[in-house]
Design a protein around this motif. Structure first.
Motif, PDB file in Angstrom:
ATOM      1  N   SER A 120      11.312   1.735  -0.054  1.00  0.00           N
ATOM      2  CA  SER A 120      11.393   2.997  -0.783  1.00  0.00           C
ATOM      3  C   SER A 120      12.716   3.035  -1.533  1.00  0.00           C
ATOM      4  O   SER A 120      13.598   2.203  -1.331  1.00  0.00           O
ATOM      5  CB  SER A 120      11.282   4.185   0.175  1.00  0.00           C
ATOM      6  N   LYS A 125       6.165   2.132  -0.267  1.00  0.00           N
ATOM      7  CA  LYS A 125       5.063   1.181  -0.121  1.00  0.00           C
ATOM      8  C   LYS A 125       5.318   0.304   1.100  1.00  0.00           C
ATOM      9  O   LYS A 125       6.464   0.016   1.428  1.00  0.00           O
ATOM     10  CB  LYS A 125       4.930   0.312  -1.364  1.00  0.00           C
ATOM     11  N   GLU A 153       0.851  -1.179   0.000  1.00  0.00           N
ATOM     12  CA  GLU A 153       0.000   0.000   0.000  1.00  0.00           C
ATOM     13  C   GLU A 153       0.890   1.233   0.000  1.00  0.00           C
ATOM     14  O   GLU A 153       1.940   1.252   0.634  1.00  0.00           O
ATOM     15  CB  GLU A 153      -0.870   0.016   1.252  1.00  0.00           C
ATOM     16  N   GLU A 154       0.433   2.283  -0.694  1.00  0.00           N
ATOM     17  CA  GLU A 154       1.195   3.533  -0.762  1.00  0.00           C
ATOM     18  C   GLU A 154       1.417   4.115   0.629  1.00  0.00           C
ATOM     19  O   GLU A 154       0.516   4.097   1.467  1.00  0.00           O
ATOM     20  CB  GLU A 154       0.440   4.563  -1.608  1.00  0.00           C
TER      21      GLU A 154
END
Length: 91
Positions: A36, A28, A22-23
């Protein structure tokens, strides 16, 4: 630091987190691990459980943590993320 981590496993975990996570503000997050990268993609980062792992050019890495048990827990999470992929590839 002695080279006791398998960078292929770490990079595989990074890819899985980036594909399935998920962002977040920085990248994520998947299964408690945040991934990252910097703007040019030469440096990647995996974070979780009070541990930060930086993987740089030529698969050099730096693992930062305050307690050994945090590192062990972090590495178990990395293995758990990658394990299903390894099993899938053998069929």
């Amino acid at each position: 630091m002695k080279n006791d981590l398998n960078t292929a496993t770490l990079l595989a975990a990074f890819e899985i987190v980036m594909e399935n996570g998920e962002e977040t503000e920085f990248g994520k997050r998947y299964e408690g691990i945040e991934a990252s990268t910097d703007y040019d993609g030469y440096n990647i980062y995996l974070k979780g459980n009070g541990v930060e792992l930086h993987i740089g050019f030529h698969n050099t890495y730096n693992l930062t943590y305050e307690q050994e048990h945090l590192k062990e827990s972090f590495l178990k999470k990395i293995d758990a993320i990658v394990a299903p992929t390894v099993i899938d590839n053998h069929h």
